[in-house]
Design an enzyme around this catalytic site. Structure first.
Site, PDB file in Angstrom:
ATOM      1  N   GLU A  35       1.532  -0.224  -4.448  1.00  0.00           N
ATOM      2  CA  GLU A  35       0.728   0.734  -5.497  1.00  0.00           C
ATOM      3  C   GLU A  35       1.089   2.128  -5.683  1.00  0.00           C
ATOM      4  O   GLU A  35       1.510   2.720  -4.694  1.00  0.00           O
ATOM      5  CB  GLU A  35      -0.808   0.458  -3.914  1.00  0.00           C
ATOM      6  CG  GLU A  35      -1.879   1.504  -5.065  1.00  0.00           C
ATOM      7  CD  GLU A  35      -2.494   2.236  -3.341  1.00  0.00           C
ATOM      8  OE1 GLU A  35      -3.357   2.830  -3.560  1.00  0.00           O
ATOM      9  OE2 GLU A  35      -1.881   2.325  -2.140  1.00  0.00           O
ATOM     10  N   ASP A  94       0.312  -1.478  -0.273  1.00  0.00           N
ATOM     11  CA  ASP A  94       0.282   0.331   0.039  1.00  0.00           C
ATOM     12  C   ASP A  94       0.725   1.601   0.067  1.00  0.00           C
ATOM     13  O   ASP A  94       2.248   1.456   0.618  1.00  0.00           O
ATOM     14  CB  ASP A  94      -1.045  -0.697   1.179  1.00  0.00           C
ATOM     15  CG  ASP A  94      -1.568   1.233   1.034  1.00  0.00           C
ATOM     16  OD1 ASP A  94      -2.855   0.849   0.436  1.00  0.00           O
ATOM     17  OD2 ASP A  94      -1.825   1.995   2.192  1.00  0.00           O
TER      18      ASP A  94
END
Ligand SMILES: *[C@@H]1O[C@H](CO)[C@@H](O)[C@H](O)[C@H]1NC(C)=O
Ligand SMILES: *[C@@H]1O[C@H](CO)[C@@H](O)[C@H](O)[C@H]1NC(C)=O
Ligand SMILES: *[C@@H]1O[C@H](CO)[C@@H](O)[C@H](O)[C@H]1NC(C)=O
Length: 509
Positions: free
Chosen positions: A265, A241
């Site tokens: 990400e 993330d």
């Protein structure tokens, strides 16, 4: 009692064998190439068997409710693995598993998992550490690999409190000192990478305390933690993330310490920028391709020539585009089925993502035609799945199942080769991969009734019969000039030699 050294040694070995965690196979990027991922949110996928509260979050427009826990658990996932398996997936991406801040904020609580309180504890709302181990084992028993979502950039918010005071940081484990955090500032300029890395995401009222990932304690703690997490629970990959919010060099040893395939990400449309991260982790989510494809397939006025441009710039910017995580929907973006109601367009987008170079990721609910109404976006694009009764008969569920079955039939070279453009114009993008001809378009439900002759370039001999795997009664014979005469009707086509499908049970062959 007296033991000889020999006996002690044997006993020790025995104890080690009994108590050692499951042997981890440490899955690599190469091993992940041919996998197909189903992305699920643990809280929203399935409630614990025998403890269901089906009313909870069944009205997805009840905003206060859906900003809190809806009751999904690890054991719930176990009970519905066949729903995933029967759709043809052989990997899942689960939301972050660590214990969250339970403080109420103006945007609810950390049911999604991105608001850590203690990275060494498992989120009790989802189950115990043993429940999580059972999930991974149950998935492995069905040959489903498990990718866990992890966060290193920040901890969870505490509403209306100023981060980086002793009183504030004492809530966290192991990062409970003020100097474990950057001096507080909210990100103000996404074009300034220093600002993006140093300052906090979140809102002024609920900033997410930004870890000082230059601090040696924070760095070594994270490297130890990721190594522990992956080994302890036997995960097969990590999804990272907020990867662009930490300096790139941090990820080198983080991903090495994980010992498994990693995918970061970086939600940006610039191939050069996102591609630079692939020097520091195995792969990234295919955001540059996503931003193009969601527009090109949802908007019949968009110009498909842009597909050629993005594919070329990706190939120039990434080390390996064949392992990027491609998707139509995820929990951070507007649902495709909200951008357009046209299911023919949705099928074109799904076909492209499932068969273009990359590792396809289908987000929970796509198969149920979820729209994320009213906005299509967070928090409404995070629907609970139980109101659907996990139907396996929806047209989109079956459509995905068909393509996933096809992915199991093609040879490994399908996943190691690069696609070759076969046709392009304003509305159509077609490509060849291995012996497959995949034709997509953005006409949607407006059948253009076009006759097209696509050059075969010697991929198939004269007389070879290609079957459309998505519509078995459509067969095309390669003509005397080695070309493929096709009728464009707006639906995607996946054409493959009938001979190569024999014994596959696809189209009854
Ligand atoms: C948030 O929760 C933590 C841990 O339970 C607690 O120490 C802290 O005081 C809470 N913060 C606020 C602002 O309520
Ligand atoms: C911070 O965490 C460490 C490790 O858990 C603990 O030993 C220490 O007492 C904590 N410090 C504070 C101020 O809570
Ligand atoms: C680039 O990709 C190739 C093929 O997947 C791989 O073998 C190589 O290690 C990658 N290089 C870097 C720097 O990641």
């Amino acid at each position: 009692m007296k033991f000889s050294t020999q006996k002690l040694f044997t006993l020790a070995t025995l104890l080690l064998v009994i108590t050692a965690p499951q042997f981890s196979l440490a899955r690599t990027a190469d091993e992940w190439r041919a996998r197909t991922i189903y992305q699920l949110l643990t809280d929203r996928f399935a409630q614990a068997p025998g403890q269901e509260n089906p009313q909870l979050c069944s009205n997805n427009q009840n905003e206060p409710e859906i900003r809190h826990y809806c009751g999904g658990t690890f054991s719930g996932i176990v009970s519905k693995l066949d729903y995933i398996k029967n759709m043809g997936f052989d990997a899942i991406w689960i939301s972050p598993v660590v214990k969250q801040m339970d403080n109420e904020t103006e945007v609810g609580v950390g049911w999604h998992g991105y608001w850590a309180q203690d990275i060494y504890q498992i989120n009790p709302h989802f189950g115990t550490p043993d429940d999580l181990k059972n999930l991974v084992k149950a998935a492995h028993d069905k040959d489903i690999w498990v990718m866990v979502d992890v966060v290193a950039n920040h901890m969870g918010p505490q509403e209306k409190k100023t981060p980086r005071t002793d009183d504030y940081v004492k809530a966290y484990n192991p990062f409970n000192k003020t100097d474990h955090y950057h001096v507080f500032c909210l990100i103000s300029n996404y074009n300034d990478q220093g600002n993006v890395e140093y300052c906090s995401i979140g809102s002024a009222d609920d900033p997410l305390p930004d870890l000082d990932t230059e601090n040696p304690f924070v760095v070594s703690e994270y490297y130890n933690w990721i190594s522990w997490l992956v080994k302890e629970f036997n995960f097969d990959a990590i999804r990272i993330d907020t990867a662009r919010h930490i300096r790139q060099e941090f990820w080198d040893d983080f991903t090495k310490s994980s010992g498994v395939f990693s995918i970061g990400e970086i939600p940006d449309g610039n191939s050069g920028f996102v591609g630079s991260y692939q020097k520091h982790m195995d792969s990234t989510l295919g955001y540059p391709l996503y931003f193009k494809l969601q527009n090109l397939y949802s908007n019949p006025n968009a110009n498909m020539y842009e597909m050629r441009d993005i594919i070329n710039s990706n190939r120039n910017s990434f080390n390996d585009t064949r392992i990027l995580g491609n998707f139509v929907d995820n929990h951070d973006q507007e649902r495709f089925a909200h951008k357009t109601q046209d299911k023919v367009l949705l099928r074109n987008a799904i076909t492209f993502v499932l068969l273009m170079d990359g590792i396809p990721i289908i987000y929970q609910g796509v198969e149920q035609d979820f729209t994320g109404a009213p906005t299509g976006n967070d928090p409404f694009n995070r629907e609970a799945l139980w109101p659907t009764s996990y139907s396996q008969t929806t047209p989109t569920y079956q459509f995905i199942t068909n393509i996933n079955a096809f992915r199991k039939v093609v040879p490994q070279s399908f996943f190691t080769s690069l696609s070759i453009e076969a046709w392009i114009d304003e509305h159509i993008y077609a490509f060849v991969k291995d012996k497959a001809l995949i034709i997509t378009s953005n006409y949607g439900g407006n059948n253009p009734n076009r006759d097209l002759v696509i050059q075969g370039n010697g991929v198939w001999p004269t007389g070879e019969v290609l079957v459309n795997v998505l519509k078995c009664d459509e067969k095309i014979t390669i003509d005397g000039s080695l070309n493929v005469p096709v009728k464009i009707d707006g639906e995607p086509k996946v054409l493959y030699p009938e001979n190569n499908l024999k014994g596959s049970r696809i189209c009854g062959l």
